[in-house]
Scaffold this motif. Structure first.
Motif, PDB file in Angstrom:
ATOM      1  N   MET A 122       0.817  -1.209   0.000  1.00 32.32           N
ATOM      2  CA  MET A 122       0.000   0.000   0.000  1.00 32.32           C
ATOM      3  C   MET A 122       0.852   1.261   0.000  1.00 32.32           C
ATOM      4  SD  MET A 122      -3.389  -0.893   2.313  1.00 32.32           S
ATOM      5  CE  MET A 122      -2.497  -1.281   3.820  1.00 32.32           C
ATOM      6  N   SER A 123       1.970   1.237   0.683  1.00 28.54           N
ATOM      7  CA  SER A 123       2.825   2.429   0.738  1.00 28.54           C
ATOM      8  C   SER A 123       3.478   2.723  -0.608  1.00 28.54           C
ATOM      9  CB  SER A 123       3.902   2.257   1.814  1.00 28.54           C
ATOM     10  OG  SER A 123       4.826   1.244   1.452  1.00 28.54           O
ATOM     11  N   ALA A 124       3.496   1.715  -1.505  1.00 30.77           N
ATOM     12  CA  ALA A 124       4.139   1.889  -2.806  1.00 30.77           C
ATOM     13  C   ALA A 124       3.185   2.456  -3.857  1.00 30.77           C
ATOM     14  CB  ALA A 124       4.689   0.550  -3.292  1.00 30.77           C
ATOM     15  N   VAL A 125       1.866   2.466  -3.556  1.00 30.45           N
ATOM     16  CA  VAL A 125       0.863   2.920  -4.530  1.00 30.45           C
ATOM     17  C   VAL A 125      -0.158   3.804  -3.831  1.00 30.45           C
ATOM     18  CG1 VAL A 125       1.141   0.892  -6.016  1.00 30.45           C
ATOM     19  CG2 VAL A 125      -0.568   0.850  -4.185  1.00 30.45           C
ATOM     20  N   SER A 126      -0.993   4.438  -4.627  1.00 34.71           N
ATOM     21  CA  SER A 126      -2.055   5.281  -4.050  1.00 34.71           C
ATOM     22  C   SER A 126      -3.445   4.686  -4.255  1.00 34.71           C
ATOM     23  CB  SER A 126      -2.005   6.684  -4.659  1.00 34.71           C
ATOM     24  OG  SER A 126      -2.204   6.633  -6.066  1.00 34.71           O
ATOM     25  N   VAL A 127      -3.560   3.621  -5.053  1.00 41.38           N
ATOM     26  CA  VAL A 127      -4.867   3.002  -5.291  1.00 41.38           C
ATOM     27  C   VAL A 127      -5.255   2.123  -4.101  1.00 41.38           C
ATOM     28  CG1 VAL A 127      -4.706   3.062  -7.802  1.00 41.38           C
ATOM     29  CG2 VAL A 127      -3.777   1.106  -6.552  1.00 41.38           C
ATOM     30  N   PRO A 128      -6.546   1.818  -3.954  1.00 42.24           N
ATOM     31  CA  PRO A 128      -6.995   0.999  -2.826  1.00 42.24           C
ATOM     32  C   PRO A 128      -6.470  -0.439  -2.889  1.00 42.24           C
ATOM     33  CG  PRO A 128      -8.840   2.169  -3.825  1.00 42.24           C
ATOM     34  CD  PRO A 128      -7.676   2.316  -4.754  1.00 42.24           C
ATOM     35  N   MET A 129      -6.410  -1.057  -1.721  1.00 42.20           N
ATOM     36  CA  MET A 129      -6.003  -2.455  -1.573  1.00 42.20           C
ATOM     37  C   MET A 129      -7.198  -3.293  -1.143  1.00 42.20           C
ATOM     38  SD  MET A 129      -4.108  -5.190  -1.199  1.00 42.20           S
ATOM     39  CE  MET A 129      -2.412  -4.641  -1.452  1.00 42.20           C
ATOM     40  N   ILE A 130      -7.317  -4.479  -1.739  1.00 43.68           N
ATOM     41  CA  ILE A 130      -8.293  -5.478  -1.305  1.00 43.68           C
ATOM     42  C   ILE A 130      -7.525  -6.734  -0.910  1.00 43.68           C
ATOM     43  CG2 ILE A 130     -10.245  -6.925  -2.003  1.00 43.68           C
ATOM     44  CD1 ILE A 130     -11.029  -4.695  -3.974  1.00 43.68           C
ATOM     45  N   VAL A 131      -7.581  -7.078   0.366  1.00 43.24           N
ATOM     46  CA  VAL A 131      -6.928  -8.285   0.860  1.00 43.24           C
ATOM     47  C   VAL A 131      -7.601  -9.503   0.217  1.00 43.24           C
ATOM     48  CG1 VAL A 131      -6.509  -9.686   2.933  1.00 43.24           C
ATOM     49  CG2 VAL A 131      -6.299  -7.185   3.048  1.00 43.24           C
ATOM     50  N   TYR A 132      -6.802 -10.509  -0.120  1.00 42.06           N
ATOM     51  CA  TYR A 132      -7.334 -11.735  -0.716  1.00 42.06           C
ATOM     52  C   TYR A 132      -7.132 -12.871   0.281  1.00 42.06           C
ATOM     53  CZ  TYR A 132      -7.861 -15.463  -4.295  1.00 42.06           C
ATOM     54  OH  TYR A 132      -8.241 -16.564  -5.018  1.00 42.06           O
ATOM     55  N   HIS A 133      -8.238 -13.264   0.913  1.00 46.89           N
ATOM     56  CA  HIS A 133      -8.212 -14.311   1.941  1.00 46.89           C
ATOM     57  C   HIS A 133      -8.703 -15.617   1.326  1.00 46.89           C
ATOM     58  CE1 HIS A 133      -8.642 -16.358   5.718  1.00 46.89           C
ATOM     59  NE2 HIS A 133      -9.958 -16.416   5.653  1.00 46.89           N
ATOM     60  N   TYR A 134      -7.813 -16.596   1.205  1.00 43.69           N
ATOM     61  CA  TYR A 134      -8.150 -17.875   0.578  1.00 43.69           C
ATOM     62  C   TYR A 134      -7.444 -18.992   1.349  1.00 43.69           C
ATOM     63  CZ  TYR A 134      -9.085 -21.103  -3.368  1.00 43.69           C
ATOM     64  OH  TYR A 134      -9.515 -22.131  -4.162  1.00 43.69           O
ATOM     65  N   PRO A 135      -7.913 -19.298   2.559  1.00 41.46           N
ATOM     66  CA  PRO A 135      -7.218 -20.280   3.397  1.00 41.46           C
ATOM     67  C   PRO A 135      -7.172 -21.680   2.801  1.00 41.46           C
ATOM     68  CG  PRO A 135      -9.363 -19.717   4.328  1.00 41.46           C
ATOM     69  CD  PRO A 135      -9.113 -18.744   3.214  1.00 41.46           C
ATOM     70  N   GLY A 136      -8.154 -22.031   1.954  1.00 42.67           N
ATOM     71  CA  GLY A 136      -8.145 -23.349   1.341  1.00 42.67           C
ATOM     72  C   GLY A 136      -6.953 -23.561   0.429  1.00 42.67           C
ATOM     73  N   ALA A 137      -6.405 -22.475  -0.118  1.00 43.16           N
ATOM     74  CA  ALA A 137      -5.245 -22.573  -0.998  1.00 43.16           C
ATOM     75  C   ALA A 137      -3.950 -22.202  -0.286  1.00 43.16           C
ATOM     76  CB  ALA A 137      -5.425 -21.680  -2.219  1.00 43.16           C
ATOM     77  N   THR A 138      -4.010 -21.197   0.593  1.00 42.32           N
ATOM     78  CA  THR A 138      -2.783 -20.713   1.235  1.00 42.32           C
ATOM     79  C   THR A 138      -2.465 -21.416   2.545  1.00 42.32           C
ATOM     80  OG1 THR A 138      -3.939 -18.985   2.488  1.00 42.32           O
ATOM     81  CG2 THR A 138      -3.181 -18.426   0.251  1.00 42.32           C
ATOM     82  N   GLY A 139      -3.490 -21.973   3.191  1.00 45.22           N
ATOM     83  CA  GLY A 139      -3.283 -22.565   4.511  1.00 45.22           C
ATOM     84  C   GLY A 139      -3.137 -21.534   5.606  1.00 45.22           C
ATOM     85  N   VAL A 140      -3.413 -20.261   5.302  1.00 49.85           N
ATOM     86  CA  VAL A 140      -3.225 -19.167   6.257  1.00 49.85           C
ATOM     87  C   VAL A 140      -4.581 -18.678   6.743  1.00 49.85           C
ATOM     88  CG1 VAL A 140      -2.308 -16.844   6.619  1.00 49.85           C
ATOM     89  CG2 VAL A 140      -1.089 -18.455   5.131  1.00 49.85           C
ATOM     90  N   SER A 141      -4.744 -18.629   8.059  1.00 50.70           N
ATOM     91  CA  SER A 141      -5.947 -18.055   8.660  1.00 50.70           C
ATOM     92  C   SER A 141      -5.616 -16.676   9.213  1.00 50.70           C
ATOM     93  CB  SER A 141      -6.467 -18.959   9.788  1.00 50.70           C
ATOM     94  OG  SER A 141      -6.871 -20.216   9.274  1.00 50.70           O
ATOM     95  N   LEU A 142      -6.566 -15.770   9.115  1.00 51.28           N
ATOM     96  CA  LEU A 142      -6.374 -14.411   9.604  1.00 51.28           C
ATOM     97  C   LEU A 142      -7.258 -14.163  10.820  1.00 51.28           C
ATOM     98  CD1 LEU A 142      -6.373 -12.624   6.131  1.00 51.28           C
ATOM     99  CD2 LEU A 142      -4.381 -13.183   7.545  1.00 51.28           C
ATOM    100  N   THR A 143      -6.846 -13.252  11.669  1.00 55.71           N
ATOM    101  CA  THR A 143      -7.574 -12.971  12.907  1.00 55.71           C
ATOM    102  C   THR A 143      -8.483 -11.758  12.729  1.00 55.71           C
ATOM    103  OG1 THR A 143      -5.881 -11.473  13.755  1.00 55.71           O
ATOM    104  CG2 THR A 143      -5.593 -13.837  14.218  1.00 55.71           C
ATOM    105  N   MET A 144      -9.459 -11.631  13.622  1.00 55.01           N
ATOM    106  CA  MET A 144     -10.329 -10.460  13.605  1.00 55.01           C
ATOM    107  C   MET A 144      -9.526  -9.199  13.912  1.00 55.01           C
ATOM    108  SD  MET A 144     -13.331 -11.078  12.593  1.00 55.01           S
ATOM    109  CE  MET A 144     -13.384 -12.645  11.729  1.00 55.01           C
TER     110      MET A 144
END
Length: 308
Positions: A122-144
């Motif tokens: 985000m610091s490298a650009v000025s356009v909005p960011m949309i996080v891509y949450h895909y635990p079935g593929a990445t194996g990564v869970s995110l917290t609230m």
């Protein structure tokens, strides 16, 4: 940026190179069916089987073919922060409306490192960011707490939520508020996702049947919930059949039958169908009014077609 966004496939020729002519045909086909935008270079687009240069060329072509008629979200994610930053800078320069990045995977970074990864992009650009949450593929869970901290940054627009855990989706809505964009990511539960607070959807199967989902979105937006179960059932008949095969090769084969793509080629090591598998898909396709209704014209030699 609410609405139905097609997670675009990347058409390829017989040699496995990007087929830009078919890409243009696919985008025109989607626009004709009323999608609000495109998610370019994501998982469906075989992003991790493309070089960085190919990903840039693909995005430039998508933006060019779209010609301002729909929004374009550029997926710039990867395992490493440096490449993701490079792709994001290119996306902004190319004219993307927003960037998105899958949670970094394989090396299993912690939540703080993941947060730093997104902030670096985000610091490298000025356009909005949309996080891509895909635990079935990445194996990564995110917290609230992660979502709340990201939502506190005005540059982080929202999340592409590709998970069956719709309780978690609802909790993100409750914790991050109505201004945090939530895009449903599993097409087979879009009706339920809309009910749980999704602002729209970014979907792979929209390539094959876009107008069904634009209809669902319109009905959800106007509160006509009673029609959604039947529409979701129609979508899930196709999805249920697709899940007997491999997703990306299946979608490309259907688009080939619909006369949108010139070939159904995927890049190795994705699956190539046998003649028997192709025949099963053709049989299902010819008997499914929803898919046939989305045809441009049948591909040459398929279902009695005359060429595309």
């Amino acid at each position: 940026m609410k609405g139905i966004y097609t997670a675009l496939l990347t058409p390829m020729d017989e040699r496995g190179e990007i087929d830009f002519e078919s890409l243009g045909a696919l985008i025109r086909h989607q626009l004709a069916h009323g999608v609000q935008g495109f998610y370019a270079g994501g998982s469906t687009g075989e992003a991790f089987l493309l070089t960085a240069k190919e990903r840039m060329e693909l995005l430039e072509a998508v933006i060019g073919y779209t010609a301002g008629k729909a929004k374009v979200i550029a997926h710039t994610g990867g395992i490493g922060t440096r490449e993701s930053v490079e792709l994001a800078r290119h996306a902004e320069k190319a004219g993307a409306d927003a960037v998105s990045a899958v949670v970094p995977f394989y090396y299993k970074p912690g939540i703080q490192e993941i947060r730093d990864h997104y902030r670096s992009i985000m610091s490298a650009v000025s356009v909005p960011m949309i996080v891509y949450h895909y635990p079935g593929a990445t194996g990564v869970s995110l917290t609230m707490d992660f979502y709340e901290s990201m939502a506190a940054d005005p540059q982080c627009m929202g999340v592409k939520f590709t998970s069956m855990n719709l309780f978690e989706m609802q909790q993100i809505r409750a914790r991050c508020g109505p201004g945090f964009l939530i895009m449903n990511g599993h097409d087979e539960v879009y009706a339920a996702g809309a009910l749980m607070g999704a602002d729209g959807a970014i979907g792979s199967t929209f390539n094959m049947m876009p107008s069904l989902f634009t209809d669902m979105f319109a009905r959800a937006e106007s509160g006509r919930w009673d029609a959604l179960p039947e529409l979701q059932t129609q979508a899930n008949e196709v999805i249920g059949h697709m899940l007997q095969f491999d997703v990306i090769p299946y979608e490309k084969y259907v688009l080939y039958l619909q006369g949108v793509l010139r070939t159904p080629t995927v890049r190795s090591p994705l699956k190539r169908f046998t003649g028997e598998e192709e025949a099963r898909i053709e049989s299902f396709y010819s008997g499914n009014p929803l898919l046939v209704r989305h045809a441009s014209q049948p591909a040459a030699g398929q279902i009695g077609g005359t060429g595309a």
